[in-house]
Scaffold this active site. Structure first.
Site, PDB file in Angstrom:
ATOM      1  N   THR A 201      49.873  87.352  26.090  1.00  0.00           N
ATOM      2  CA  THR A 201      50.804  86.610  26.942  1.00  0.00           C
ATOM      3  C   THR A 201      51.318  87.477  28.079  1.00  0.00           C
ATOM      4  O   THR A 201      50.727  88.519  28.369  1.00  0.00           O
ATOM      5  CB  THR A 201      51.956  86.004  26.092  1.00  0.00           C
ATOM      6  N   ASN A 202      52.386  87.074  28.735  1.00  0.00           N
ATOM      7  CA  ASN A 202      52.957  87.806  29.869  1.00  0.00           C
ATOM      8  C   ASN A 202      54.485  87.750  29.772  1.00  0.00           C
ATOM      9  O   ASN A 202      55.033  87.186  28.827  1.00  0.00           O
ATOM     10  CB  ASN A 202      52.454  87.192  31.180  1.00  0.00           C
TER      11      ASN A 202
END
Ligand code: C5P
Length: 220
Positions: free
Chosen positions: A29-30
């Site tokens: 993810t980020n």
């Protein structure tokens, strides 16, 4: 303030960061928190719009009067955006979409073994949601993107306006920790399809959201 500039308009907003699973317990993810997208959804709702917020892995309270759909992956986001865009007047893509996902998702937790001192992950490209949706845009529909950059902010944003068929891009320098990811404040440049630009002061995300909604409602 409260008003009816967007009364009767259907607005779709995406927020948060997609999660791309690797196995039942892990994902890529980020750093996106979803704060900017939530603020935009709330500002559009206050302006009288009928708002659908498609949220990727956010933990924020639902904005008042906004319909929230929760999804995880880029491909789920694409499906939901395509369905919602059909009847929408405006799409605002504030979500941080993973460009790549693991090529395979393991059914069981991946175990470390004596043989696996190192491991290589194979990734495949995710669909570009804005490009896909922008290509089927009807006259009158507005499509707005975000450009989070760490270098050459304006040049990169200008390229994206063209390649993604956008009416407007919100360019955001994420190398500056005072703004952007997880911050409560933001400072952006609005870049229009005709090349004109407008820089906002450093202010709260709700204020930036109001400025964006004011610009969009003028264009509707
Ligand atoms: O190309 P880049 O990811 O920098 O573009 C950012 C903009 O494109 C954002 O508005 C983001 O929501 C959107 N995007 C998308 N589909 C992707 C990647 C980004 O719609 N796969």
């Amino acid at each position: 303030g409260s008003n009816h500039r967007m009364a009767g308009k259907r607005v779709v907003v995406t927020a948060g960061g997609t999660r791309e699973p690797l196995d039942p317990v892990r994902y890529l993810t980020n750093h996106s928190s979803g704060k900017m997208g939530y603020a935009i959804a709330q500002a559009a709702q206050r302006a009288g719009a009928d708002v659908t917020l498609i949220a990727a892995n956010t933990v924020l309270p639902a904005p008042k009067g906004v319909k929230v759909v929760h999804i995880q992956t880029a491909r789920e986001l694409l499906k939901n955006v395509q369905a919602a865009f059909e009847a929408a007047d405006v799409l605002i893509m504030a979500a941080a979409v993973a460009d790549y996902r693991p090529a395979e998702v393991a059914d069981q937790k991946i175990k470390k073994t004596a043989q696996n001192e190192t491991m290589t992950l194979k990734l495949v490209r995710n669909p570009d949601i804005l490009k896909t949706v922008g290509a089927s845009k009807r006259p009158g529909q507005l499509v707005i993107g975000f450009a989070a950059e760490t270098t050459d902010l304006i040049t990169n944003a200008e390229k994206k306006v063209k390649s993604k068929h956008l009416d407007l891009i919100v360019a955001n320098d994420v190398s500056n920790q005072k703004i952007g990811f997880n911050s409560d404040n933001n400072q952006v440049t609005f870049l229009f399809a005709d090349g004109s630009q407008e820089k906002t002061p450093l202010e709260s995300k709700p204020k930036v959201a109001e400025a964006l909604i004011a610009i969009i409602s003028q264009k509707l």
